[in-house]
Scaffold this motif. Structure first.
Motif, PDB file in Angstrom:
ATOM      1  N   TRP A  15       0.808  -1.224   0.000  1.00 57.03           N
ATOM      2  CA  TRP A  15       0.000   0.000   0.000  1.00 57.03           C
ATOM      3  C   TRP A  15       0.838   1.269   0.000  1.00 57.03           C
ATOM      4  CZ3 TRP A  15       1.598   2.581   4.253  1.00 57.03           C
ATOM      5  CH2 TRP A  15       2.152   1.812   5.285  1.00 57.03           C
ATOM      6  N   HIS A  16       2.086   1.143   0.514  1.00 51.53           N
ATOM      7  CA  HIS A  16       2.888   2.352   0.719  1.00 51.53           C
ATOM      8  C   HIS A  16       3.238   3.070  -0.579  1.00 51.53           C
ATOM      9  CE1 HIS A  16       5.750  -1.001   0.183  1.00 51.53           C
ATOM     10  NE2 HIS A  16       6.420  -0.107  -0.504  1.00 51.53           N
ATOM     11  N   ILE A  17       3.290   2.340  -1.721  1.00 50.91           N
ATOM     12  CA  ILE A  17       3.759   2.988  -2.964  1.00 50.91           C
ATOM     13  C   ILE A  17       2.854   4.168  -3.339  1.00 50.91           C
ATOM     14  CG2 ILE A  17       4.444   2.606  -5.354  1.00 50.91           C
ATOM     15  CD1 ILE A  17       4.497  -0.381  -4.726  1.00 50.91           C
ATOM     16  N   SER A  18       1.533   3.995  -3.224  1.00 45.87           N
ATOM     17  CA  SER A  18       0.609   5.085  -3.561  1.00 45.87           C
ATOM     18  C   SER A  18       0.360   6.009  -2.386  1.00 45.87           C
ATOM     19  CB  SER A  18      -0.746   4.523  -3.996  1.00 45.87           C
ATOM     20  OG  SER A  18      -0.689   4.107  -5.311  1.00 45.87           O
ATOM     21  N   LEU A  19       0.241   5.376  -1.209  1.00 41.46           N
ATOM     22  CA  LEU A  19      -0.250   6.135  -0.070  1.00 41.46           C
ATOM     23  C   LEU A  19       0.730   7.201   0.417  1.00 41.46           C
ATOM     24  CD1 LEU A  19      -2.969   5.909   1.164  1.00 41.46           C
ATOM     25  CD2 LEU A  19      -1.969   4.667   3.073  1.00 41.46           C
ATOM     26  N   ILE A  20       2.019   6.818   0.512  1.00 43.84           N
ATOM     27  CA  ILE A  20       2.987   7.782   1.063  1.00 43.84           C
ATOM     28  C   ILE A  20       3.111   9.018   0.173  1.00 43.84           C
ATOM     29  CG2 ILE A  20       5.414   8.139   1.648  1.00 43.84           C
ATOM     30  CD1 ILE A  20       5.417   5.326   2.796  1.00 43.84           C
ATOM     31  N   PRO A  21       3.305   8.862  -1.159  1.00 43.13           N
ATOM     32  CA  PRO A  21       3.341  10.090  -1.969  1.00 43.13           C
ATOM     33  C   PRO A  21       2.026  10.865  -1.902  1.00 43.13           C
ATOM     34  CG  PRO A  21       3.665   8.150  -3.346  1.00 43.13           C
ATOM     35  CD  PRO A  21       3.609   7.672  -1.945  1.00 43.13           C
ATOM     36  N   GLY A  22       0.898  10.134  -1.826  1.00 49.66           N
ATOM     37  CA  GLY A  22      -0.395  10.822  -1.728  1.00 49.66           C
ATOM     38  C   GLY A  22      -0.471  11.681  -0.492  1.00 49.66           C
ATOM     39  N   ILE A  23      -0.047  11.105   0.644  1.00 48.71           N
ATOM     40  CA  ILE A  23      -0.072  11.867   1.898  1.00 48.71           C
ATOM     41  C   ILE A  23       0.861  13.076   1.804  1.00 48.71           C
ATOM     42  CG2 ILE A  23       0.598  11.776   4.331  1.00 48.71           C
ATOM     43  CD1 ILE A  23      -0.405   8.868   4.335  1.00 48.71           C
ATOM     44  N   LEU A  24       2.039  12.851   1.203  1.00 54.72           N
ATOM     45  CA  LEU A  24       2.997  13.964   1.092  1.00 54.72           C
ATOM     46  C   LEU A  24       2.428  15.103   0.254  1.00 54.72           C
ATOM     47  CD1 LEU A  24       6.537  12.393   0.661  1.00 54.72           C
ATOM     48  CD2 LEU A  24       5.660  13.760   2.539  1.00 54.72           C
ATOM     49  N   ILE A  25       1.779  14.748  -0.872  1.00 57.40           N
ATOM     50  CA  ILE A  25       1.188  15.796  -1.724  1.00 57.40           C
ATOM     51  C   ILE A  25       0.170  16.594  -0.920  1.00 57.40           C
ATOM     52  CG2 ILE A  25      -0.287  16.230  -3.723  1.00 57.40           C
ATOM     53  CD1 ILE A  25       1.001  13.749  -5.024  1.00 57.40           C
ATOM     54  N   THR A  26      -0.714  15.856  -0.217  1.00 59.13           N
ATOM     55  CA  THR A  26      -1.747  16.522   0.576  1.00 59.13           C
ATOM     56  C   THR A  26      -1.117  17.447   1.614  1.00 59.13           C
ATOM     57  OG1 THR A  26      -2.923  14.453   0.373  1.00 59.13           O
ATOM     58  CG2 THR A  26      -3.860  16.085   1.858  1.00 59.13           C
ATOM     59  N   LEU A  27      -0.087  16.942   2.282  1.00 59.83           N
ATOM     60  CA  LEU A  27       0.551  17.698   3.347  1.00 59.83           C
ATOM     61  C   LEU A  27       1.184  18.982   2.799  1.00 59.83           C
ATOM     62  CD1 LEU A  27       0.892  17.126   6.361  1.00 59.83           C
ATOM     63  CD2 LEU A  27       3.174  16.266   5.864  1.00 59.83           C
ATOM     64  N   VAL A  28       1.879  18.838   1.686  1.00 55.96           N
ATOM     65  CA  VAL A  28       2.582  20.004   1.120  1.00 55.96           C
ATOM     66  C   VAL A  28       1.576  21.051   0.647  1.00 55.96           C
ATOM     67  CG1 VAL A  28       3.972  20.772  -0.832  1.00 55.96           C
ATOM     68  CG2 VAL A  28       4.687  18.812   0.516  1.00 55.96           C
ATOM     69  N   VAL A  29       0.518  20.584  -0.016  1.00 57.17           N
ATOM     70  CA  VAL A  29      -0.484  21.535  -0.515  1.00 57.17           C
ATOM     71  C   VAL A  29      -1.183  22.212   0.659  1.00 57.17           C
ATOM     72  CG1 VAL A  29      -2.595  21.776  -1.830  1.00 57.17           C
ATOM     73  CG2 VAL A  29      -0.778  20.321  -2.665  1.00 57.17           C
ATOM     74  N   THR A  30      -1.517  21.428   1.685  1.00 59.38           N
ATOM     75  CA  THR A  30      -2.104  22.025   2.889  1.00 59.38           C
ATOM     76  C   THR A  30      -1.155  23.059   3.477  1.00 59.38           C
ATOM     77  OG1 THR A  30      -3.061  19.868   3.320  1.00 59.38           O
ATOM     78  CG2 THR A  30      -3.233  21.489   5.081  1.00 59.38           C
ATOM     79  N   GLY A  31       0.131  22.713   3.489  1.00 57.86           N
ATOM     80  CA  GLY A  31       1.133  23.628   4.026  1.00 57.86           C
ATOM     81  C   GLY A  31       1.150  24.946   3.278  1.00 57.86           C
ATOM     82  N   PHE A  32       1.152  24.880   1.946  1.00 59.05           N
ATOM     83  CA  PHE A  32       1.165  26.118   1.160  1.00 59.05           C
ATOM     84  C   PHE A  32      -0.093  26.936   1.421  1.00 59.05           C
ATOM     85  CE2 PHE A  32       4.563  24.282  -1.527  1.00 59.05           C
ATOM     86  CZ  PHE A  32       5.393  25.379  -1.554  1.00 59.05           C
ATOM     87  N   ASN A  33      -1.244  26.258   1.512  1.00 59.30           N
ATOM     88  CA  ASN A  33      -2.485  26.993   1.777  1.00 59.30           C
ATOM     89  C   ASN A  33      -2.473  27.604   3.172  1.00 59.30           C
ATOM     90  OD1 ASN A  33      -3.566  26.551  -0.687  1.00 59.30           O
ATOM     91  ND2 ASN A  33      -4.740  24.761  -0.093  1.00 59.30           N
ATOM     92  N   ALA A  34      -1.960  26.850   4.144  1.00 61.63           N
ATOM     93  CA  ALA A  34      -1.901  27.368   5.517  1.00 61.63           C
ATOM     94  C   ALA A  34      -1.001  28.592   5.578  1.00 61.63           C
ATOM     95  CB  ALA A  34      -1.389  26.287   6.460  1.00 61.63           C
ATOM     96  N   LEU A  35       0.131  28.519   4.860  1.00 61.64           N
ATOM     97  CA  LEU A  35       1.045  29.657   4.832  1.00 61.64           C
ATOM     98  C   LEU A  35       0.344  30.871   4.222  1.00 61.64           C
ATOM     99  CD1 LEU A  35       3.884  30.776   5.267  1.00 61.64           C
ATOM    100  CD2 LEU A  35       4.484  29.943   3.018  1.00 61.64           C
ATOM    101  N   GLY A  36      -0.400  30.606   3.129  1.00 59.23           N
ATOM    102  CA  GLY A  36      -1.152  31.692   2.503  1.00 59.23           C
ATOM    103  C   GLY A  36      -2.145  32.306   3.473  1.00 59.23           C
ATOM    104  N   ASP A  37      -2.864  31.459   4.211  1.00 60.65           N
ATOM    105  CA  ASP A  37      -3.817  31.947   5.215  1.00 60.65           C
ATOM    106  C   ASP A  37      -3.112  32.810   6.250  1.00 60.65           C
ATOM    107  OD1 ASP A  37      -6.122  30.939   4.254  1.00 60.65           O
ATOM    108  OD2 ASP A  37      -6.057  29.076   5.418  1.00 60.65           O
ATOM    109  N   GLY A  38      -1.974  32.285   6.711  1.00 64.01           N
ATOM    110  CA  GLY A  38      -1.223  32.994   7.746  1.00 64.01           C
ATOM    111  C   GLY A  38      -0.781  34.361   7.258  1.00 64.01           C
ATOM    112  N   ILE A  39      -0.258  34.416   6.039  1.00 66.00           N
ATOM    113  CA  ILE A  39       0.213  35.697   5.504  1.00 66.00           C
ATOM    114  C   ILE A  39      -0.962  36.648   5.358  1.00 66.00           C
ATOM    115  CG2 ILE A  39       1.317  36.836   3.561  1.00 66.00           C
ATOM    116  CD1 ILE A  39       2.802  34.285   2.980  1.00 66.00           C
ATOM    117  N   ARG A  40      -2.108  36.121   4.909  1.00 67.95           N
ATOM    118  CA  ARG A  40      -3.254  37.009   4.735  1.00 67.95           C
ATOM    119  C   ARG A  40      -3.686  37.606   6.074  1.00 67.95           C
ATOM    120  NH1 ARG A  40      -8.055  34.154   2.880  1.00 67.95           N
ATOM    121  NH2 ARG A  40      -7.934  33.440   5.018  1.00 67.95           N
ATOM    122  N   ASP A  41      -3.804  36.742   7.084  1.00 65.68           N
ATOM    123  CA  ASP A  41      -4.226  37.257   8.386  1.00 65.68           C
ATOM    124  C   ASP A  41      -3.198  38.217   8.960  1.00 65.68           C
ATOM    125  OD1 ASP A  41      -6.466  35.826   8.136  1.00 65.68           O
ATOM    126  OD2 ASP A  41      -5.891  34.199   9.482  1.00 65.68           O
TER     127      ASP A  41
END
Lengths: 340, 473
Positions: free
Chosen positions: B427-453
């Motif tokens: 399962w790790h072949i798909s799941l780990i990159p999937g989680i990483l993509i989600t995490l990184v995209v969430t990170g960029f959005n969170a940073l954007g939120d933080g900068i806006r506030d």
């Protein structure tokens, strides 16, 4: 006789919006000579600021100067020729916090103008900027020059704005309500400063305000503006002693302290209409106590009143001999406080 | 008063020296890597000039640069060794490969956070000692960002992602060249427990033996394969190391993302300033153009353009990554332009714009000097959020088999390659990159939120449009 700097003739500035065309300035004419202060007074929305912006060529889309001519030292400016006289006409705006960019130091902003108009850069420009700040009465200018606008008080900011205007080495200064955002003591200081500068540099000043008291102190000649038109033009003393137009009389009556009798300050009911079409009647008629039948049907032209040698004009049918009503003697009282 | 100032300056000088010293030390630790990187870039540029087919002098310098010792390199802390019956050979201090690798990876992150701390300390030193103004509006923005937990979370994720991309070659337990591109040209030694001796095998062969293909044959996360190689994230369906694949894949995601966002931000900002300054017809025509671009279905356009331009020279640059960045930029600027136009129009109404116009400042200078500073904050916010969207889009295209050409590693392709095994032990072949993509995209959005506030304390985080959905892939 000093030379004429600015000649504005039959200026019409209109704003084309989706719904209608707003005639913000509707055929005004005036001159400003060297060393002279011309006042422009009227309520909010009467077209004072648009007149100022038109003179500087700052009218934004959808506004457009539709007709008329603005000449500076004989050169026609209408039609996009402002660039040849950039810096000759400078402007001081109402809110000093808004006319200084908060992300640059005051010195930086003075130097920006110095660089364009006097070609100064580097330490030379800094020295000149300090000199200008001293000229407008800012103490400790050498230190102040590298401070940000938020570190200045309101009066200091307006002084800095004036310093920026002076950096262009102007011949004509347009002051668009320069003291409205300031308290009365600071207002007096700024007016005094403008007066000094005008005498030193022989500046022509176009002074715009809604405050009759300020106009009385500063102007040589006053134009009373209502709904985009000049309803009365006269030398300042003449205007304050013998106001002719009911609107001017109303404005003067509503200055606190001028009318001792009555415990309530008289007001002019209603507000300035927005002119959306060619005038077919007197625009002040709906608010005027002296309006008669013809006022609703005829747009009053300007007629000369008073002594032959005083340049006093008024646009009111009361003074037009072809119409029957006679102007009131003495003073026109606007709506008394008692009836309000 | 004067005395206090001199004292302050003097203590500031001492601290400045310490700060500079630490900076030099941090640089020296990685001086070799920096020199090598510079020389490699110079050689590439030299070779790109027509008529130059060898750069002998530069190559000499490059090999000299390579010999400079570097702390965070595979050579300084090696993890690829073998067991010879009594102990580990060729690994760092004779430690197990997993431990050696973990030390190197940890050091990389310690170093990266050290650099970050050094920069922060430098800024504080400047603010307390050297800056003339006691306070500028920027200070409040930074202070608000500092107390914004969600934004800080985003910042940390984004920083770790960037570190991953920068140190990709040092982070992987093996290299792309040895493990993937040239797997039949390299061999490794391993301990054969059946014969009880050290054997040698070609990497390609070893990969075949350590593939993760479901329940029968699997090398999961944090485990060794039969050839003594350590795999932090396990292996892929073809036996290659997933961690190395992901580390190097982060580079291409970041480069394409930054390039496309940079380009679209430049287009969007200049058009927004122009339409805000001139208003009226200019503005209207730009609204029409952007509406026209927005009306095109972006995903279909992407698929069409990658196919049509697939055989051209432009698709050769950076495994097709450059082309992707261009397509993203020219289809994606409209969203950013829309978001920037409002703030730009607001600034254009301020009186200092008219003041500058009245004394004859040029329109371009007014836009750059008096308007741009007010929309850079918004640029950062939307840039950060669009970057997340771009990373999803790149991964989405690779998942569909388009975009970045194999064998260049890309996260989306790992998800694609592993999808047959999601329900099995691999399962790790798909799941780990999937989680990483989600995490990184969430990170960029969170940073954007933080900068806006941070920039606009009155803004409400809820109900605002989110640009994170990105290209919709």
């Amino acid at each position: 006789m000093s030379e004429t700097l600015l000649e504005v003739e039959n200026l019409r500035t209109v704003f084309h919006t989706d719904k209608e065309t707003i005639h913000a300035v509707d055929g005004v004419s005036f001159d400003v000579s060297e060393g002279e202060t011309v006042g422009l007074v009227g309520e909010s929305g009467s077209g004072k600021s648009v007149t100022a912006r038109s003179v500087l060529g700052l009218v934004d889309d959808p506004g457009v100067i539709e007709e008329g001519s603005i000449r500076f030292r004989g050169d026609e400016l209408v039609g996009g020729n402002w660039d040849q006289h950039r810096g000759d006409i400078a402007i001081v705006f109402q809110d000093p916090m808004n006319s200084l960019n908060p992300v640059y130091t005051v010195g930086n902003q003075i130097k920006e103008a110095l660089r364009i108009h006097q070609g100064l850069r580097g330490s030379e420009a800094t020295e000149k900027a300090v000199e200008l700040l001293e000229d407008v009465g800012i103490p400790d200018a050498a230190r102040r020059v590298s401070e940000y606008p938020h570190q200045f008080s309101g009066g200091m900011r307006q002084r800095a704005v004036i310093a920026i205007a002076l950096a262009c080495d102007p011949e004509l200064l347009v002051c668009d309500e320069p003291t409205t955002a300031l308290d009365v003591t600071i207002q007096a200081q700024i007016l005094e400063l403008l007066d000094d500068l005008q005498r030193e540099e022989d500046l022509g000043v176009l002074f715009i305000t809604h405050d009759m008291g300020v106009i009385e102190e500063t102007a040589d000649r006053v134009n009373v503006m209502y709904a985009g038109e000049f309803v009365e033009s006269a030398p300042v003393d003449e205007l304050f002693e013998e106001p002719r137009h009911p609107y001017t009389r109303g404005l003067l009556a509503s200055i606190p302290g001028r009318n001792a009798e009555g415990d309530r300050l008289p007001t002019i009911e209603g507000e300035v209409p927005t002119s959306t079409s060619e005038p077919t009647s007197c625009r002040f008629a709906p608010r005027c106590d002296y309006a008669f039948g013809a006022c609703e049907e005829v747009h009053p032209g300007r007629v000369r009143v008073g002594d032959v040698d005083t340049d006093h004009e008024v646009a009111c049918l009361l003074y037009d001999d072809t119409f029957e009503e006679t102007p009131p003697e003495g003073g026109v009282e606007a709506h008394g406080g008692e009836s309000a | 008063m004067l005395n206090r100032e001199t004292l302050q300056r003097a203590s500031g000088d001492g601290r400045t020296l310490a700060w500079l010293g630490i900076g030099l030390l941090l640089f020296l630790l990685e001086a070799g890597a920096a020199a090598t990187f510079t020389m490699e870039a110079l050689i590439k540029i030299a070779l790109a000039v027509p008529g130059v087919d060898s750069a002998g002098f530069l190559t000499g310098l490059e090999s000299a640069a390579r010999s400079i010792p570097t702390l965070l390199s595979r050579e300084a802390i090696p993890n690829q060794g073998y067991y010879n019956g009594s102990g580990y050979q060729e690994t760092f201090l004779g430690l197990a490969p997993a431990v050696a690798w973990a030390i190197r990876a940890t050091l990389v992150y310690v170093y990266a956070f050290g650099i970050m701390g050094w920069v922060v300390a430098g800024y504080r030193l400047y603010r307390s000692t050297y800056r003339k103004a006691d306070w500028t509006p920027r200070d409040d923005v930074l202070d608000r960002l500092r107390s914004h937990n969600w934004g800080l979370f985003g910042l940390v994720i984004v920083f770790m992602f960037v570190t991953m991309a920068v140190f990709a070659p040092a982070l992987g337990p093996t290299t792309v060249d040895q493990n993937m591109r040239n797997s039949y040209g390299n061999d490794i030694s391993y301990w054969d427990s059946e014969s009880g001796s050290v054997e040698t095998i070609v990497v390609g062969e070893a990969n075949l033996g350590s593939a993760s293909r479901g329940n029968n044959q699997n090398v999961g996360p944090w485990s060794y394969d039969d050839y003594g190689r350590f795999h932090p994230f396990g292996t892929m369906q073809n036996g290659r190391d997933l961690f190395t694949f992901l580390m190097v894949g982060s580079r291409i995601s970041l480069v394409i993302g930054v390039l496309s966002v940079g380009l679209s931000a430049t287009i969007a900002a200049s058009l927004a300033l122009t339409s805000a300054y001139y208003k009226g017809r200019v503005d209207l025509s730009m609204v029409l153009v952007s509406d026209a671009v927005m009306a095109m279905p972006q995903l279909l356009l992407l698929i069409m353009l990658t196919t049509v331009l697939g055989d051209t020279w432009i698709n050769e640059i950076y495994s097709g990554g450059f082309l992707l960045a261009l397509i993203f930029a020219f289809t994606g600027w409209t969203y950013m332009w829309r978001s920037l136009r409002g703030p730009a129009l607001q600034v254009s109404e301020r009186e200092w714009i008219d003041a500058a116009r009245s004394f004859g400042q040029r329109p371009t200078t007014i836009m750059r000097k008096h308007m741009l500073p007010y929309i850079t904050g918004y640029l950062l916010i939307y840039g950060s959020m669009t970057l997340g969207g771009a990373i999803i889009s790149i991964a989405g295209l690779s998942y569909l088999g388009l975009g970045v050409a194999p064998p260049t590693p890309e996260w989306g392709r790992a998800v694609n390659l592993g999808q047959d095994y999601v329900r099995t032990g691999s399962w790790h072949i798909s799941l780990i990159p999937g989680i990483l993509i989600t995490l990184v995209v969430t990170g960029f959005n969170a940073l954007g939120d933080g900068i806006r506030d941070a920039i606009d304390p009155q803004s409400d985080s809820a109900g605002d449009e989110t640009a994170g959905a990105g290209a919709g892939a």
